[in-house]
Design an enzyme around this catalytic site. Structure first.
Site, mmCIF file in Angstrom:
data_model
loop_
_atom_site.group_PDB
_atom_site.id
_atom_site.type_symbol
_atom_site.label_atom_id
_atom_site.label_comp_id
_atom_site.label_asym_id
_atom_site.label_seq_id
_atom_site.Cartn_x
_atom_site.Cartn_y
_atom_site.Cartn_z
ATOM 1 N N LYS A 43 73.772 74.814 52.770
ATOM 2 C CA LYS A 43 74.438 73.806 51.963
ATOM 3 C C LYS A 43 73.521 73.236 50.884
ATOM 4 C CE LYS A 43 76.757 71.861 56.062
ATOM 5 N NZ LYS A 43 76.856 70.614 56.858
ATOM 6 N N GLU A 99 68.414 78.628 45.359
ATOM 7 C CA GLU A 99 67.992 78.067 46.653
ATOM 8 C C GLU A 99 67.557 76.619 46.485
ATOM 9 O OE1 GLU A 99 67.758 78.123 49.720
ATOM 10 O OE2 GLU A 99 67.005 79.991 50.581
ATOM 11 N N ASP A 100 67.724 75.837 47.533
ATOM 12 C CA ASP A 100 67.211 74.469 47.503
ATOM 13 C C ASP A 100 65.695 74.461 47.634
ATOM 14 O OD1 ASP A 100 67.318 75.360 50.152
ATOM 15 O OD2 ASP A 100 68.196 73.528 50.964
ATOM 16 N N VAL A 102 62.164 76.860 49.167
ATOM 17 C CA VAL A 102 61.545 77.991 49.852
ATOM 18 C C VAL A 102 60.402 77.428 50.685
ATOM 19 C CG1 VAL A 102 60.338 80.187 49.655
ATOM 20 C CG2 VAL A 102 62.207 79.645 48.082
ATOM 21 N N ASP A 103 60.566 77.582 51.981
ATOM 22 C CA ASP A 103 59.606 77.032 52.933
ATOM 23 C C ASP A 103 58.693 78.179 53.392
ATOM 24 O OD1 ASP A 103 58.937 74.672 54.673
ATOM 25 O OD2 ASP A 103 59.559 76.020 56.243
ATOM 26 N N GLY A 105 59.703 81.298 53.461
ATOM 27 C CA GLY A 105 60.124 82.475 52.714
ATOM 28 C C GLY A 105 60.988 83.433 53.534
ATOM 29 N N THR A 107 64.028 83.170 54.676
ATOM 30 C CA THR A 107 65.405 83.312 54.196
ATOM 31 C C THR A 107 65.482 84.319 53.050
ATOM 32 O OG1 THR A 107 65.835 81.022 54.830
ATOM 33 C CG2 THR A 107 67.414 82.041 53.326
ATOM 34 N N ASP A 159 68.640 67.756 53.346
ATOM 35 C CA ASP A 159 69.028 66.876 54.446
ATOM 36 C C ASP A 159 67.997 66.796 55.551
ATOM 37 O OD1 ASP A 159 69.519 69.663 55.265
ATOM 38 O OD2 ASP A 159 70.268 68.726 57.091
HETATM 39 P P1 XMP Z 1 62.533 79.442 54.721
HETATM 40 O O1 XMP Z 1 61.894 79.690 53.387
HETATM 41 O O2 XMP Z 1 61.499 79.056 55.764
HETATM 42 O O3 XMP Z 1 63.462 78.164 54.541
HETATM 43 O O4 XMP Z 1 63.374 80.547 55.186
HETATM 44 C C1 XMP Z 1 64.553 78.001 55.369
HETATM 45 C C2 XMP Z 1 65.396 76.814 55.051
HETATM 46 O O5 XMP Z 1 64.815 75.704 55.692
HETATM 47 C C3 XMP Z 1 65.282 74.558 55.070
HETATM 48 N N1 XMP Z 1 64.143 73.687 54.799
HETATM 49 C C4 XMP Z 1 64.242 72.393 54.477
HETATM 50 N N2 XMP Z 1 65.323 71.602 54.343
HETATM 51 N N3 XMP Z 1 63.910 69.764 53.869
HETATM 52 C C5 XMP Z 1 65.145 70.281 54.039
HETATM 53 O O6 XMP Z 1 66.111 69.556 53.904
HETATM 54 C C6 XMP Z 1 62.776 70.490 54.003
HETATM 55 O O7 XMP Z 1 61.670 69.952 53.842
HETATM 56 C C7 XMP Z 1 62.960 71.888 54.318
HETATM 57 N N4 XMP Z 1 62.068 72.902 54.540
HETATM 58 C C8 XMP Z 1 62.858 73.993 54.816
HETATM 59 C C9 XMP Z 1 66.012 74.969 53.818
HETATM 60 O O8 XMP Z 1 67.412 74.957 54.032
HETATM 61 C C10 XMP Z 1 65.536 76.398 53.608
HETATM 62 O O9 XMP Z 1 66.485 77.141 52.879
HETATM 63 MG MG MG Z 2 69.007 72.576 55.530
#
Ligand code: XMP
Ligand code: MG
Length: 175
Positions: A43, A99-100, A102-103, A105, A107, A159
């Site tokens: 979302k 994308e919102d 990339v943590d 990576g 995803t 969120d």
């Molecule tokens: P990766 O890159 O690890 O990211 O596949 C997976 C998903 O994790 C969520 N994400 C966050 N959402 N605050 C958030 O609200 C954050 O600090 C955060 N870090 C990771 C996000 O949906 C991302 O697509």
């Molecule tokens: Mg999320």
């Protein structure tokens, strides 16, 4: 549950200015393209996608996908799950994944080969935020809004337990 007020990391004004820059860059890069297909990852990307799409100078269509990432409890080989696919056929289209954040990576490493296998004319990625301290392995992002520290960020679509998405700024909350 009581929820504290997030600490401001990126103001509404800074977000607006950066999105204008990103939109200018993307519009230039796709000036040759007849149309761009923006694929927002739900979302978290919905606010960013809404603002970015309205500033692009290239005609764009919009579609969405929803993915779920598992944390520590993940089954090997099943760390990311597709919950909702695009409605449109992406083959032959210029696709920009929006994308919102990339943590790690994970995803994008799951998503990009999947989309590439469907034969788009081109495939690029745009992330509003990136956490450089958390990225593991190879992940290519073509357009990045801001790098953020390794804290949990909320607001502007992001969120914690589905709260804070409608905040106009990006803030951090304690874990
Ligand atoms: P990766 O890159 O690890 O990211 O596949 C997976 C998903 O994790 C969520 N994400 C966050 N959402 N605050 C958030 O609200 C954050 O600090 C955060 N870090 C990771 C996000 O949906 C991302 O697509
Ligand atoms: Mg999320």
């Amino acid at each position: 549950m009581t929820l504290g007020r997030p600490k401001v990391l990126i103001t509404e004004e800074a977000i607006r200015a950066r999105i204008s820059e990103l939109a200018r860059k993307i519009s230039g890069d796709y000036a040759h393209a007849e149309e761009l297909l923006l694929v927002g990852i739900l979302k978290g990307s919905f606010v960013f996608l809404a603002d970015l799409s309205r500033r692009l100078a290239v005609p764009a269509t919009v579609d969405f996908m929803a993915l779920q990432t598992y944390g520590r409890e993940s089954v090997p080989g099943e760390e990311v799950r597709l919950l909702m696919d695009t409605r449109s056929d992406i083959s032959g289209k210029h696709v920009l994944v929006v994308e919102d954040i990339v943590d790690t990576g994970k995803t994008l490493r799951y998503l990009l080969p999947l989309l590439a296998s469907r034969g788009p004319a081109s495939l690029r990625t745009c992330a509003m935020l990136r956490k450089p301290a958390r990225i593991s392995g190879e992940v290519h992002i073509d357009y990045v809004g801001f790098d953020v520290p390794d804290v949990w960020v909320v607001g502007y679509g992001l969120d914690r337990a589905d709260r804070y998405r409608a905040l106009p700024y990006i803030g951090s909350v304690s874990p």
